[in-house]
Motif scaffolding. Sequence first.
Motif, PDB file in Angstrom:
ATOM      1  N   ARG A 104      30.402  57.403  34.638  1.00 52.89           N
ATOM      2  CA  ARG A 104      29.534  58.214  33.756  1.00 52.89           C
ATOM      3  C   ARG A 104      28.766  57.362  32.760  1.00 52.89           C
ATOM      4  O   ARG A 104      27.647  57.681  32.385  1.00 52.89           O
ATOM      5  CB  ARG A 104      30.379  59.219  32.953  1.00 52.89           C
ATOM      6  N   THR A 105      29.400  56.261  32.323  1.00 53.60           N
ATOM      7  CA  THR A 105      28.791  55.463  31.250  1.00 53.60           C
ATOM      8  C   THR A 105      28.133  54.188  31.780  1.00 53.60           C
ATOM      9  O   THR A 105      27.649  53.369  30.992  1.00 53.60           O
ATOM     10  CB  THR A 105      29.864  55.095  30.194  1.00 53.60           C
ATOM     11  N   GLY A 106      28.143  54.011  33.106  1.00 49.17           N
ATOM     12  CA  GLY A 106      27.410  52.892  33.708  1.00 49.17           C
ATOM     13  C   GLY A 106      28.088  51.534  33.567  1.00 49.17           C
ATOM     14  O   GLY A 106      27.408  50.506  33.574  1.00 49.17           O
ATOM     15  N   VAL A 107      29.418  51.529  33.455  1.00 51.49           N
ATOM     16  CA  VAL A 107      30.137  50.237  33.421  1.00 51.49           C
ATOM     17  C   VAL A 107      30.593  49.942  34.852  1.00 51.49           C
ATOM     18  O   VAL A 107      31.325  50.731  35.455  1.00 51.49           O
ATOM     19  CB  VAL A 107      31.351  50.289  32.465  1.00 51.49           C
ATOM     20  N   ALA A 108      30.140  48.798  35.392  1.00 50.71           N
ATOM     21  CA  ALA A 108      30.348  48.540  36.824  1.00 50.71           C
ATOM     22  C   ALA A 108      31.234  47.337  37.110  1.00 50.71           C
ATOM     23  O   ALA A 108      31.293  46.875  38.244  1.00 50.71           O
ATOM     24  CB  ALA A 108      28.991  48.352  37.511  1.00 50.71           C
ATOM     25  N   ASP A 109      31.921  46.819  36.088  1.00 49.07           N
ATOM     26  CA  ASP A 109      32.800  45.666  36.313  1.00 49.07           C
ATOM     27  C   ASP A 109      34.197  45.944  35.766  1.00 49.07           C
ATOM     28  O   ASP A 109      34.353  46.300  34.591  1.00 49.07           O
ATOM     29  CB  ASP A 109      32.219  44.403  35.666  1.00 49.07           C
ATOM     30  N   LEU A 110      35.178  45.757  36.643  1.00 49.23           N
ATOM     31  CA  LEU A 110      36.572  46.070  36.297  1.00 49.23           C
ATOM     32  C   LEU A 110      37.476  44.899  36.668  1.00 49.23           C
ATOM     33  O   LEU A 110      37.347  44.327  37.751  1.00 49.23           O
ATOM     34  CB  LEU A 110      37.019  47.299  37.112  1.00 49.23           C
ATOM     35  N   VAL A 111      38.398  44.587  35.752  1.00 50.69           N
ATOM     36  CA  VAL A 111      39.509  43.675  36.066  1.00 50.69           C
ATOM     37  C   VAL A 111      40.760  44.515  35.874  1.00 50.69           C
ATOM     38  O   VAL A 111      40.915  45.169  34.833  1.00 50.69           O
ATOM     39  CB  VAL A 111      39.523  42.458  35.117  1.00 50.69           C
ATOM     40  N   MET A 112      41.642  44.541  36.847  1.00 51.80           N
ATOM     41  CA  MET A 112      42.826  45.400  36.717  1.00 51.80           C
ATOM     42  C   MET A 112      44.119  44.655  37.035  1.00 51.80           C
ATOM     43  O   MET A 112      44.150  43.745  37.863  1.00 51.80           O
ATOM     44  CB  MET A 112      42.709  46.634  37.611  1.00 51.80           C
ATOM     45  N   ALA A 113      45.173  45.085  36.349  1.00 49.31           N
ATOM     46  CA  ALA A 113      46.498  44.516  36.586  1.00 49.31           C
ATOM     47  C   ALA A 113      47.087  45.146  37.834  1.00 49.31           C
ATOM     48  O   ALA A 113      47.246  46.358  37.906  1.00 49.31           O
ATOM     49  CB  ALA A 113      47.403  44.808  35.391  1.00 49.31           C
ATOM     50  N   SER A 114      47.373  44.299  38.823  1.00 46.95           N
ATOM     51  CA  SER A 114      48.151  44.773  39.960  1.00 46.95           C
ATOM     52  C   SER A 114      49.420  43.913  40.009  1.00 46.95           C
ATOM     53  O   SER A 114      49.749  43.247  39.018  1.00 46.95           O
ATOM     54  CB  SER A 114      47.322  44.687  41.245  1.00 46.95           C
ATOM     55  N   SER A 115      50.111  43.939  41.109  1.00 50.06           N
ATOM     56  CA  SER A 115      51.408  43.251  41.144  1.00 50.06           C
ATOM     57  C   SER A 115      51.727  42.786  42.547  1.00 50.06           C
ATOM     58  O   SER A 115      51.302  43.401  43.536  1.00 50.06           O
ATOM     59  CB  SER A 115      52.485  44.237  40.686  1.00 50.06           C
ATOM     60  N   MET A 116      52.544  41.742  42.607  1.00 52.42           N
ATOM     61  CA  MET A 116      53.005  41.277  43.920  1.00 52.42           C
ATOM     62  C   MET A 116      53.922  42.300  44.588  1.00 52.42           C
ATOM     63  O   MET A 116      54.209  42.172  45.778  1.00 52.42           O
ATOM     64  CB  MET A 116      53.681  39.907  43.792  1.00 52.42           C
ATOM     65  N   VAL A 117      54.350  43.320  43.835  1.00 48.76           N
ATOM     66  CA  VAL A 117      55.194  44.347  44.461  1.00 48.76           C
ATOM     67  C   VAL A 117      54.446  45.141  45.526  1.00 48.76           C
ATOM     68  O   VAL A 117      55.072  45.824  46.329  1.00 48.76           O
ATOM     69  CB  VAL A 117      55.840  45.318  43.434  1.00 48.76           C
ATOM     70  N   VAL A 118      53.092  45.035  45.553  1.00 47.27           N
ATOM     71  CA  VAL A 118      52.348  45.737  46.619  1.00 47.27           C
ATOM     72  C   VAL A 118      52.749  45.203  47.994  1.00 47.27           C
ATOM     73  O   VAL A 118      52.618  45.891  48.994  1.00 47.27           O
ATOM     74  CB  VAL A 118      50.804  45.655  46.452  1.00 47.27           C
ATOM     75  N   TYR A 119      53.267  43.946  48.045  1.00 38.27           N
ATOM     76  CA  TYR A 119      53.651  43.347  49.327  1.00 38.27           C
ATOM     77  C   TYR A 119      55.076  43.714  49.733  1.00 38.27           C
ATOM     78  O   TYR A 119      55.519  43.325  50.814  1.00 38.27           O
ATOM     79  CB  TYR A 119      53.579  41.819  49.267  1.00 38.27           C
ATOM     80  N   GLY A 120      55.789  44.400  48.843  1.00 38.48           N
ATOM     81  CA  GLY A 120      57.165  44.787  49.161  1.00 38.48           C
ATOM     82  C   GLY A 120      58.010  43.583  49.525  1.00 38.48           C
ATOM     83  O   GLY A 120      58.154  42.652  48.740  1.00 38.48           O
ATOM     84  N   ASP A 121      58.550  43.569  50.723  1.00 38.78           N
ATOM     85  CA  ASP A 121      59.465  42.512  51.153  1.00 38.78           C
ATOM     86  C   ASP A 121      58.765  41.244  51.611  1.00 38.78           C
ATOM     87  O   ASP A 121      59.429  40.322  52.086  1.00 38.78           O
ATOM     88  CB  ASP A 121      60.335  43.025  52.298  1.00 38.78           C
ATOM     89  N   GLY A 122      57.439  41.203  51.544  1.00 38.09           N
ATOM     90  CA  GLY A 122      56.740  39.986  51.952  1.00 38.09           C
ATOM     91  C   GLY A 122      56.764  39.783  53.464  1.00 38.09           C
ATOM     92  O   GLY A 122      56.945  40.742  54.230  1.00 38.09           O
ATOM     93  N   ARG A 123      56.567  38.563  53.886  1.00 38.91           N
ATOM     94  CA  ARG A 123      56.537  38.249  55.330  1.00 38.91           C
ATOM     95  C   ARG A 123      57.483  37.103  55.626  1.00 38.91           C
ATOM     96  O   ARG A 123      57.704  36.232  54.779  1.00 38.91           O
ATOM     97  CB  ARG A 123      55.129  37.819  55.771  1.00 38.91           C
ATOM     98  N   TYR A 124      57.992  37.130  56.832  1.00 44.96           N
ATOM     99  CA  TYR A 124      58.965  36.122  57.250  1.00 44.96           C
ATOM    100  C   TYR A 124      58.566  35.563  58.613  1.00 44.96           C
ATOM    101  O   TYR A 124      57.760  36.164  59.337  1.00 44.96           O
ATOM    102  CB  TYR A 124      60.359  36.767  57.360  1.00 44.96           C
ATOM    103  N   THR A 125      59.173  34.435  58.962  1.00 45.51           N
ATOM    104  CA  THR A 125      58.978  33.872  60.290  1.00 45.51           C
ATOM    105  C   THR A 125      60.291  34.000  61.048  1.00 45.51           C
ATOM    106  O   THR A 125      61.346  33.588  60.557  1.00 45.51           O
ATOM    107  CB  THR A 125      58.574  32.381  60.191  1.00 45.51           C
ATOM    108  N   CYS A 126      60.174  34.601  62.253  1.00 44.67           N
ATOM    109  CA  CYS A 126      61.335  34.732  63.141  1.00 44.67           C
ATOM    110  C   CYS A 126      61.151  33.720  64.276  1.00 44.67           C
ATOM    111  O   CYS A 126      60.059  33.655  64.857  1.00 44.67           O
ATOM    112  CB  CYS A 126      61.396  36.157  63.705  1.00 44.67           C
TER     113      CYS A 126
END
Length: 346
Positions: A104-126
């Motif tokens: 609404r106010t025309g602000v088009a740049d955002l920096v946001m806090a996210s987290s490594m928890v979005v990856y959950g258990d991560g990835r592994y090599t079998c």
Amino acid sequence: MRILLTGAAGFIGTHIARQARARGHEVVGLDAYLPAAHGPDVAPDPAIARRDLRTDDVDDLLVGIDVVCHQAAMVGNGVDAQDLPAYAEHNDAGSARLLAAMARTGVADLVMASSMVVYGDGRYTCPVDGDVPPAVREDADLHDGRFEPRCPRCHGDITWREIGEDTPFLPRTSYAASKVAQEHYASAWCTLQTARAIALRYHNVYGPGMPADTPYSGVAAIFRSAIARGEAPRVFEDGQQVRDFVHVTDVAHANVLAIEQVAEHPAGLTAYNVASGRTFTIGEMAATLARAAGGDAPVLTGDHRRFDVRHVVASPAAATAGLGFTAQIAPEVGLARLASDPLRTR
Ligand code: UD1
């Protein structure tokens, strides 16, 4: 630049405001001063607007703003399923309302806090099945003291590996689900507005001003608070769980770099891992803190929590390439200092 900083009274927000001002930026702060984070008898800083993104309009604060730095959130992992609505309301509905106000106010740049928890258990090599997400750990294994996850296909041993920003989302907690949703809302907003967002996926943040132990605290605050009470840190599992502890001043610096460079990024959401680039086991971290405090050695309890991920380590290489970010405080130095850093006691 003129920055609207949400969560300006919080642990990370306070450090961002200080560093941004030191680099000549103007910071307009807002914070809901939630009693859960700031205590029931909070004395708000008159320089920070008291607004709750769930219910209050912020259009007036957005006038003349170049970049929004969005740190306001309900943090922690979530204690049980009853926390789900609160995470959704604070982190997702609150962010969605902020994004609508920015449109609404025309602000088009955002920096946001996210987290490594979005990856959950991560990835592994079998050795048999190659790159895999680990299987959810079975109660029977955990009770037998087998804490390493297994391959979801052959059920054999697997080895964790460092992950990049293209790793699929695998949220395991209420908080993680809300951060994934928040990134998706920001991404949709970018498309609708031809706007730019940078999501900074923080690793385990620690340092001065960290909130003292609450049911929603991370391990660094829990151990630091135990030491302050004269107790030994209580390490779960076998203490070999791997994390990356990143100092709050480095996290604040990553935010300032993102604020200064988001306008040069392409339209859409760009995610960067924010980490020290150095792994530490929980056992080593507890020992470092206890040694620095001159307190009792950590106790290995063998306890486990159902929702815990075993290892998760994401590479900060993209943040170095894309933002020029490199953490300055080595974890062994910062964690030793944490033993005497002041905590926020609400
Ligand atoms: C933490 C944060 C999460 C944040 C993420 C990245 C919390 C509760 N979790 O997730 O919100 O997004 O870092 O910054 O704030 N442990 C012990 N003893 C204890 C408590 C924990 O040994 O008393 C162990 C746990 O078993 C786990 C590790 O420490 O293996 C980390 O726990 P914690 O800090 O709670 O969660 P993270 O998954 O690292």
